[in-house]
Design a protein around this motif. Structure first.
Motif, PDB file in Angstrom:
ATOM      1  N   GLY A   1       0.727  -1.147  -0.163  1.00 40.15           N
ATOM      2  CA  GLY A   1       0.268  -0.041  -0.233  1.00 40.15           C
ATOM      3  C   GLY A   1       1.134   1.243   0.034  1.00 40.15           C
ATOM      4  N   ARG A   2       0.407   2.158  -0.452  1.00 39.70           N
ATOM      5  CA  ARG A   2       0.958   3.701  -0.815  1.00 39.70           C
ATOM      6  C   ARG A   2       0.099   5.047  -0.282  1.00 39.70           C
ATOM      7  N   ILE A   3       0.740   5.630   0.538  1.00 37.53           N
ATOM      8  CA  ILE A   3       0.539   7.183   0.607  1.00 37.53           C
ATOM      9  C   ILE A   3      -0.126   7.764  -0.556  1.00 37.53           C
ATOM     10  N   ALA A   4       0.849   8.024  -1.504  1.00 36.95           N
ATOM     11  CA  ALA A   4      -0.258   8.749  -2.562  1.00 36.95           C
ATOM     12  C   ALA A   4      -1.610   8.270  -2.747  1.00 36.95           C
ATOM     13  N   ASP A   5      -1.679   6.971  -3.139  1.00 37.82           N
ATOM     14  CA  ASP A   5      -2.440   6.481  -3.840  1.00 37.82           C
ATOM     15  C   ASP A   5      -4.059   5.992  -2.687  1.00 37.82           C
ATOM     16  N   GLY A   6      -3.734   6.448  -1.317  1.00 34.56           N
ATOM     17  CA  GLY A   6      -4.771   6.314  -0.655  1.00 34.56           C
ATOM     18  C   GLY A   6      -4.948   4.672  -0.034  1.00 34.56           C
ATOM     19  N   SER A   7      -4.035   3.422   0.071  1.00 37.67           N
ATOM     20  CA  SER A   7      -4.319   3.088  -0.131  1.00 37.67           C
ATOM     21  C   SER A   7      -3.869   2.022   0.982  1.00 37.67           C
ATOM     22  N   LEU A   8      -2.512   3.463   1.738  1.00 40.77           N
ATOM     23  CA  LEU A   8      -1.762   2.782   3.051  1.00 40.77           C
ATOM     24  C   LEU A   8      -1.962   4.206   3.864  1.00 40.77           C
ATOM     25  N   VAL A   9      -3.397   3.954   4.976  1.00 38.87           N
ATOM     26  CA  VAL A   9      -3.966   5.199   5.636  1.00 38.87           C
ATOM     27  C   VAL A   9      -3.414   4.948   7.377  1.00 38.87           C
ATOM     28  N   ASP A  10      -3.723   5.890   7.884  1.00 35.99           N
ATOM     29  CA  ASP A  10      -4.001   5.955   9.209  1.00 35.99           C
ATOM     30  C   ASP A  10      -4.928   5.188   9.774  1.00 35.99           C
ATOM     31  N   ALA A  11      -4.608   4.421  11.058  1.00 31.24           N
ATOM     32  CA  ALA A  11      -5.352   3.149  11.434  1.00 31.24           C
ATOM     33  C   ALA A  11      -7.366   4.362  11.572  1.00 31.24           C
ATOM     34  N   GLY A  12      -6.967   5.234  11.767  1.00 31.03           N
ATOM     35  CA  GLY A  12      -8.450   6.007  11.820  1.00 31.03           C
ATOM     36  C   GLY A  12      -9.584   6.612  10.753  1.00 31.03           C
ATOM     37  N   ASP A  13      -8.669   6.324   9.740  1.00 32.68           N
ATOM     38  CA  ASP A  13      -9.392   6.606   8.300  1.00 32.68           C
ATOM     39  C   ASP A  13      -9.583   5.553   7.512  1.00 32.68           C
ATOM     40  N   LEU A  14      -9.917   4.372   8.287  1.00 33.29           N
ATOM     41  CA  LEU A  14      -9.774   2.935   7.579  1.00 33.29           C
ATOM     42  C   LEU A  14     -11.745   2.686   7.468  1.00 33.29           C
ATOM     43  N   LYS A  15     -11.862   2.421   6.515  1.00 27.82           N
ATOM     44  CA  LYS A  15     -13.403   2.383   5.676  1.00 27.82           C
ATOM     45  C   LYS A  15     -13.565   0.723   5.922  1.00 27.82           C
ATOM     46  N   PHE A  16     -13.950   0.785   7.619  1.00 28.07           N
ATOM     47  CA  PHE A  16     -14.358  -0.589   7.959  1.00 28.07           C
ATOM     48  C   PHE A  16     -15.395  -0.856   7.447  1.00 28.07           C
ATOM     49  N   PRO A  17     -16.509  -2.381   7.172  1.00 31.18           N
ATOM     50  CA  PRO A  17     -17.768  -1.989   6.481  1.00 31.18           C
ATOM     51  C   PRO A  17     -18.460  -2.301   8.259  1.00 31.18           C
ATOM     52  N   ALA A  18     -19.560  -2.175   8.081  1.00 28.39           N
ATOM     53  CA  ALA A  18     -20.126  -2.497   9.364  1.00 28.39           C
ATOM     54  C   ALA A  18     -20.634  -3.919   9.467  1.00 28.39           C
ATOM     55  N   ILE A  19     -20.053  -4.303  10.721  1.00 25.74           N
ATOM     56  CA  ILE A  19     -20.277  -6.134  10.880  1.00 25.74           C
ATOM     57  C   ILE A  19     -20.967  -5.666  12.349  1.00 25.74           C
ATOM     58  N   PRO A  20     -21.724  -6.661  12.694  1.00 26.16           N
ATOM     59  CA  PRO A  20     -22.500  -6.525  14.464  1.00 26.16           C
ATOM     60  C   PRO A  20     -20.996  -6.634  15.062  1.00 26.16           C
ATOM     61  N   ASP A  21     -21.095  -6.118  16.143  1.00 29.94           N
ATOM     62  CA  ASP A  21     -20.021  -6.169  17.138  1.00 29.94           C
ATOM     63  C   ASP A  21     -19.292  -6.108  16.811  1.00 29.94           C
ATOM     64  N   LEU A  22     -18.862  -5.446  15.997  1.00 39.27           N
ATOM     65  CA  LEU A  22     -17.194  -5.394  15.609  1.00 39.27           C
ATOM     66  C   LEU A  22     -16.520  -4.337  15.149  1.00 39.27           C
ATOM     67  N   LYS A  23     -15.600  -3.585  15.247  1.00 39.72           N
ATOM     68  CA  LYS A  23     -15.016  -2.608  15.210  1.00 39.72           C
ATOM     69  C   LYS A  23     -13.745  -2.601  15.020  1.00 39.72           C
ATOM     70  N   SER A  24     -12.957  -1.766  13.916  1.00 39.26           N
ATOM     71  CA  SER A  24     -11.818  -1.817  13.542  1.00 39.26           C
ATOM     72  C   SER A  24     -11.066  -1.217  15.086  1.00 39.26           C
ATOM     73  N   PRO A  25      -9.490  -1.384  15.551  1.00 36.09           N
ATOM     74  CA  PRO A  25      -9.022  -1.001  16.637  1.00 36.09           C
ATOM     75  C   PRO A  25      -8.559   0.447  16.406  1.00 36.09           C
ATOM     76  N   VAL A  26      -8.557   0.670  17.743  1.00 42.19           N
ATOM     77  CA  VAL A  26      -7.895   1.670  18.377  1.00 42.19           C
ATOM     78  C   VAL A  26      -6.413   2.399  18.727  1.00 42.19           C
ATOM     79  N   ARG A  27      -6.667   0.798  19.233  1.00 44.64           N
ATOM     80  CA  ARG A  27      -5.587   1.075  19.899  1.00 44.64           C
ATOM     81  C   ARG A  27      -3.923  -0.028  19.809  1.00 44.64           C
TER      82      ARG A  27
END
Length: 644
Positions: free
Chosen positions: A464-490
């Protein structure tokens, strides 16, 4: 230099089984003896070698376990030593490349797998390099160790403890390894904190004591009990540290002997080149070995022509300093204050604007003209837990940087730290990530060999590369809506750490270290299914049956923190009726039948073959295991993603 190779056991492999035109193999076990001149320029980097006892010639003497798998007729081999940097004393090269069952001493047909490396004609070598590994531990025998010298000094030792079940007794060492002995009546302080970078709370000296495990190893007794998920840190005064950096010299000199040695060399003059493979701890060892300049032997000759460092992330390790503990590895929730992620991270030189330091991982190799061809392969876990992005970005994670011309960087998208297995039975919890990247590893070895041997350029780097948006800060992850599961913050966000004024000499004066500003780490962006976009996407990811992650939450204590080196498979719903609250399409919406799904997998596998990222012989294997995954998930998933 290696002064003596003593072979104590020599056995034919599998009763003389023939591997194509290479023929039969034999296994050799024994010891290698080394003698190092502390004043030799190629040994100056070994911390405390100048303090070690010497013989009448002023040389430091030590011994290591060695193991060889070689063609009986070495002239029929491919002229290449493939060196297995053992992981905590355990060999792991056959499970990776031969699709074999793991074993500390391979003997059965299952231990040799499909014989891929033998059919290629490789000589497979291993040498003990980690001096705190016992010869036997936790039911394991034949662990490979190094009998390294010790020196008569004292100093601070850090023992971090994080448990999953409450206990009142814990070793002072990591895992099953031998710890450093505490100085009687020396300084010692035990602290506890909730998370790695929190302020620590001291636990009174009257509330704990030094003790012993049943096997005699030094331990700490805490009657109140270590609580799951809490981060305990004992800093004590230790004595008689091992000169752990001799592990680099043992590796260097053993391979140099097999390539260039004459008297007593079991390979004769058959070896023309050497490759190294290290995975996890062993991959970090290889990165550190290159950084310290040990790819040149005492005569200045190149040691490894190719290096394959797997799942090392952006890390090195606790391999060459006073009171080094090689098995300690910083992760998102534990061992965060050990020397693992340290500047520099990239192979080419860059500047850390925070400290003004300048350097590159391969500076010493480049200057000496001994830089090998290098593959770095990482999974999703290393981006979340081992700062893999710093291999190919600036230290603040703001921009992509150039990769060294002799290096390729490959990311196995949506994989965990080790190749996955198909679940064998239904279970109550979400299963581990089953994606198997071994097939790509086998193809990449072929590419590395051709690069070294023939000058044929391997597949371009894939990450992944920063320039094309395929490498991002964890806070910008576009994780799908899955019951009882969120992407990590730690996730793992390593800090600049200061171990004192003598750290440049490999001596710790400040323990725990002073904490500085964090480095800028990034993670791979995901698609609408939660699977990573960039990198090498194995067939299971191209034709998914769920979301495959390189992270997983702890189950007991600090349940919002990550398990160190794990991932999970969150299957899609079987059909539309089961999708309640899930943004991901169901399996029946994606594939009209089992056959249609397997057609997609087969096409993805063939595409990888065309890109030289999978071998044609592994296509049917990939399809067969994908069928097992399909059968498992269609028979196990119940409503709302829970399992029967």
């Amino acid at each position: 230099m290696l002064t003596q190779l003593e072979i104590t056991s020599r056995k034919t492999v599998l009763d003389g089984k023939l591997y194509g035109t290479v023929g039969a193999y034999e296994a050799l076990c024994g010891s290698a003896w080394f003698a190092l001149d502390p004043n030799h320029k190629q040994n100056k980097a070994i911390v405390d070698l100048n303090l070690a006892p010497v013989d009448e010639n002023g040389r430091v003497i030590f011994r290591a376990d060695v193991h060889l798998l070689k063609p009986v007729d070495v002239a029929r081999g491919n002229g290449t030593v493939f060196y297995n940097v053992v992981n905590r004393g355990r060999k792991n090269i056959l499970p990776m490349f031969n699709l074999a069952m793991g074993a500390t001493m391979p003997e059965t047909a299952a231990h040799f797998g499909d014989g891929f490396l033998m059919r290629q004609g490789y000589t497979i070598a291993a040498c003990g390099w980690q001096a705190d590994v016992p010869s036997e531990a936790e039911g394991a025998t034949n662990l490979m160790t190094l009998d390294a010298p010790v020196v008569d000094v004292t100093g601070p030792v850090s023992c971090e403890i994080v448990v999953d079940a409450k206990t009142d007794l814990h070793s002072l060492g990591s895992r099953y390894h031998d710890p450093y002995e505490p100085v009687e009546d020396g300084d010692a302080e035990l602290t506890v904190r909730a998370y790695p970078y929190d302020e620590a709370e001291e636990i009174g000296r009257d509330q704990w004591s030094f003790d012993r495990l049943k096997d005699g190893r030094a331990a700490i007794r805490f009657p109140q009990g270590f609580e799951p998920g809490r981060v305990y840190n004992l800093v004590y005064t230790g004595k008689n540290p091992t000169v752990m950096g001799t592990g680099f010299a043992a590796t260097r000199d053993f391979i140099s002997f097999l390539k260039y040695g004459t008297d007593g060399n079991p390979m004769g003059n058959a070896i023309e080149r050497a490759y190294a493979f290290g995975s996890s701890q062993s991959g970090r060892f290889l990165r550190h070995m290159l950084y310290e300049g040990f790819n040149g032997d005492e005569a200045g000759q190149k040691v490894f022509d190719g290096v394959f460092a797997n799942v090392a992330g952006g890390a090195r390790g606790s391999f060459n300093h006073r009171f080094a503990q090689p098995s300690r590895h910083a992760s998102a929730h534990f061992d965060a204050l050990y020397p693992t992620e340290m500047f520099p991270f990239t192979d080419l030189s860059q500047i850390d604007p925070e400290t003004g330091k300048r350097g590159g991982l391969l500076d010493r190799c480049d200057a000496a003209g001994v830089t090998p061809h290098i593959f770095y392969t990482n999974t999703s876990t290393e981006y979340w837990n081992r700062s893999a992005s710093l291999v190919h970005t600036d230290v603040n994670g703001q921009e992509d940087v150039e990769v060294h011309p002799l290096v390729r960087v490959y990311h196995f998208a949506s994989t965990k730290h080790g190749p996955g297995d198909v679940p064998q039975k239904p279970r109550q919890t979400v299963p581990p990530n089953p994606v198997n990247f071994r097939y790509a590893e086998r193809a990449l070895l072929v590419a590395l060999d051709r690069w070294v041997r023939e000058g044929v350029a391997p597949p371009e780097s894939r990450y992944g590369r920063i320039a094309d948006g395929s490498l991002v800060d964890a806070g910008d992850l576009k994780f799908p809506a899955i019951p009882d599961l969120k992407s990590p913050v730690r996730m793992r966000r390593p800090l600049r750490l200061n171990w004192g004024n003598r750290w440049n000499e490999g001596i710790i004066d400040c323990e725990p270290p002073e904490k500085g500003r964090p480095f800028g780490v990034r993670v791979p962006q995901v698609d609408r299914d939660g699977n990573e976009i960039a990198g090498i996407r194995m067939p299971e990811v191209v034709a998914p049956l769920g979301t495959f992650t390189g992270w997983r939450y702890r189950q007991r204590g600090a349940t919002d923190a990550l398990v160190g080196l794990d991932g999970m498979w969150v299957p899609f719903a079987r059909d539309e009726d089961d999708r309640e609250g899930d943004s991901r399409l169901s399996i029946t919406q994606r594939y009209s039948s089992r056959e249609a799904y397997l057609d997609c997998v087969a096409q993805a596998a063939r595409d990888l073959v065309g890109e030289r990222l999978m071998l044609r012989e592994d296509v049917d294997r990939a399809v067969e295991r994908a069928g097992a995954m399909y059968d498992w998930v269609m028979g196990s998933v119940k409503k709302n993603g829970r399992f029967s």
